[in-house]
Design an enzyme around this catalytic site. Sequence first.
Site, PDB file in Angstrom:
ATOM      1  N   ILE A  83       0.862  -1.178   0.000  1.00 38.14           N
ATOM      2  CA  ILE A  83       0.000   0.000   0.000  1.00 38.14           C
ATOM      3  C   ILE A  83       0.898   1.227   0.000  1.00 38.14           C
ATOM      4  O   ILE A  83       1.770   1.365   0.862  1.00 38.14           O
ATOM      5  CB  ILE A  83      -0.938   0.009   1.217  1.00 38.14           C
ATOM      6  CG1 ILE A  83      -1.820  -1.249   1.215  1.00 38.14           C
ATOM      7  CG2 ILE A  83      -1.815   1.266   1.202  1.00 38.14           C
ATOM      8  CD1 ILE A  83      -2.682  -1.399   2.452  1.00 38.14           C
ATOM      9  N   GLU A  84       0.711   2.072  -0.988  1.00 37.91           N
ATOM     10  CA  GLU A  84       1.560   3.265  -1.106  1.00 37.91           C
ATOM     11  C   GLU A  84       1.386   4.124   0.147  1.00 37.91           C
ATOM     12  O   GLU A  84       0.277   4.350   0.617  1.00 37.91           O
ATOM     13  CB  GLU A  84       1.176   4.015  -2.387  1.00 37.91           C
ATOM     14  CG  GLU A  84       2.093   5.166  -2.722  1.00 37.91           C
ATOM     15  CD  GLU A  84       1.695   6.407  -1.957  1.00 37.91           C
ATOM     16  OE1 GLU A  84       2.602   7.013  -1.332  1.00 37.91           O
ATOM     17  OE2 GLU A  84       0.503   6.758  -1.953  1.00 37.91           O
ATOM     18  N   SER A  85       2.502   4.614   0.682  1.00 38.49           N
ATOM     19  CA  SER A  85       2.501   5.167   2.039  1.00 38.49           C
ATOM     20  C   SER A  85       1.698   6.462   2.174  1.00 38.49           C
ATOM     21  O   SER A  85       1.023   6.672   3.188  1.00 38.49           O
ATOM     22  CB  SER A  85       3.936   5.381   2.520  1.00 38.49           C
ATOM     23  OG  SER A  85       4.632   6.268   1.661  1.00 38.49           O
ATOM     24  N   LYS A  86       1.764   7.351   1.185  1.00 38.01           N
ATOM     25  CA  LYS A  86       0.988   8.589   1.322  1.00 38.01           C
ATOM     26  C   LYS A  86      -0.503   8.295   1.267  1.00 38.01           C
ATOM     27  O   LYS A  86      -1.299   8.899   1.993  1.00 38.01           O
ATOM     28  CB  LYS A  86       1.370   9.613   0.254  1.00 38.01           C
ATOM     29  CG  LYS A  86       0.649  10.943   0.475  1.00 38.01           C
ATOM     30  CD  LYS A  86       1.100  12.025  -0.482  1.00 38.01           C
ATOM     31  CE  LYS A  86       0.347  13.318  -0.208  1.00 38.01           C
ATOM     32  NZ  LYS A  86       0.748  14.399  -1.146  1.00 38.01           N
ATOM     33  N   CYS A 184      13.248   7.290  -1.399  1.00 36.76           N
ATOM     34  CA  CYS A 184      11.944   7.010  -1.984  1.00 36.76           C
ATOM     35  C   CYS A 184      12.052   7.102  -3.507  1.00 36.76           C
ATOM     36  O   CYS A 184      12.596   8.083  -4.033  1.00 36.76           O
ATOM     37  CB  CYS A 184      10.911   8.012  -1.468  1.00 36.76           C
ATOM     38  SG  CYS A 184       9.322   7.898  -2.308  1.00 36.76           S
ATOM     39  N   ASP A 191      15.050   7.541   3.232  1.00 36.84           N
ATOM     40  CA  ASP A 191      14.460   6.541   4.125  1.00 36.84           C
ATOM     41  C   ASP A 191      15.578   5.988   4.997  1.00 36.84           C
ATOM     42  O   ASP A 191      16.490   5.317   4.499  1.00 36.84           O
ATOM     43  CB  ASP A 191      13.813   5.407   3.324  1.00 36.84           C
ATOM     44  CG  ASP A 191      12.609   5.864   2.525  1.00 36.84           C
ATOM     45  OD1 ASP A 191      11.858   6.713   3.031  1.00 36.84           O
ATOM     46  OD2 ASP A 191      12.414   5.371   1.393  1.00 36.84           O
ATOM     47  N   HIS A 223      10.866   0.478   0.823  1.00 40.25           N
ATOM     48  CA  HIS A 223      11.446  -0.250   1.957  1.00 40.25           C
ATOM     49  C   HIS A 223      11.409  -1.768   1.735  1.00 40.25           C
ATOM     50  O   HIS A 223      12.405  -2.472   1.958  1.00 40.25           O
ATOM     51  CB  HIS A 223      10.671   0.043   3.242  1.00 40.25           C
ATOM     52  CG  HIS A 223      10.522   1.482   3.598  1.00 40.25           C
ATOM     53  ND1 HIS A 223       9.795   2.370   2.839  1.00 40.25           N
ATOM     54  CD2 HIS A 223      10.973   2.186   4.670  1.00 40.25           C
ATOM     55  CE1 HIS A 223       9.821   3.565   3.414  1.00 40.25           C
ATOM     56  NE2 HIS A 223      10.525   3.485   4.524  1.00 40.25           N
ATOM     57  N   ARG A 252       7.939   8.412   8.742  1.00 45.35           N
ATOM     58  CA  ARG A 252       7.739   9.602   7.909  1.00 45.35           C
ATOM     59  C   ARG A 252       6.236   9.756   7.700  1.00 45.35           C
ATOM     60  O   ARG A 252       5.547   8.791   7.396  1.00 45.35           O
ATOM     61  CB  ARG A 252       8.483   9.445   6.575  1.00 45.35           C
ATOM     62  CG  ARG A 252       8.495  10.669   5.714  1.00 45.35           C
ATOM     63  CD  ARG A 252       9.799  10.828   4.921  1.00 45.35           C
ATOM     64  NE  ARG A 252      10.227   9.656   4.195  1.00 45.35           N
ATOM     65  CZ  ARG A 252       9.781   9.304   2.987  1.00 45.35           C
ATOM     66  NH1 ARG A 252       8.839  10.013   2.398  1.00 45.35           N
ATOM     67  NH2 ARG A 252      10.257   8.240   2.373  1.00 45.35           N
TER      68      ARG A 252
END
Length: 276
Positions: A83-86, A184, A191, A223, A252
Amino acid sequence: MHPAAEHSPLGKSSEYIATYSPEQLFPIPRTAKWAELGVTAQTLPWQGVDYWNCFELSWLLPSGKPVVAIGEFAIPADSPNIIESKSFKLYLNSLNQTVFASLDALQACLEKDLSAAAGKPVGVKVRTLAEVEAQGVVALPGQCIDALDVAISNYEQPQPELLRCDPARVVEETLHSHLLKSNCPVTGQPDWGSVVVEYKGRALDHASLLTYLISFRQHADFHEQCVERIYLDLKNLLQPEHLTVYARYVRRGGLDINPYRSTGAISPDNKRLVRQ
């Protein structure tokens, strides 16, 4: 860059929606990065989990009173998607003005939405601040290799050729370093991570492991893929009876990501380090 990531909200201006919005979640298939490493969903040489910890989790009680907590999410390493972090952050922010009748209702909602995005059941724990405060921070297990005197000048790509071992010796040991850094692949933001390597196999030269980990310093990848690359490079060199690579990254955007890959049963501790 992963082609799917180009269409994610990462690195773009976004509207922060304050009411429940599961469509914010942006899944990215793992298959493209697995293909770069020469593995498929059917041939994964690891078991594992990606632990995500959320420090910006809040919702409303039926009375309108807000609650804050810390969320722990366990995404299986063999799930079809990360799942994309933003997008994860935007989704969690969308809960801020959303009413949940109970903690069970919140947890069920999180499990449903995150499992749908990941393509496999996601474990969810919602913990009180007092619980997490009582746990404190922990130290990584094993021997720290960061004080070794090494020289390196190329940081653009991971360099597995730096790794060395003694094929005549079989050892069982646990090593760790706090010098893992990558970028990233979408925004170029750093990161920062700490990593544990636990194995039984050909004796790994400690200085070579440190220089190899440092070679990730300007590498652009997520990551999860960095940890999988480390795992495969060590597996190919050491021919281990067992191998575990576990990285814990600095948070982050209110989230930290902690990928765990192992030849054996999954039993990692999801406990904070001093930089988390």
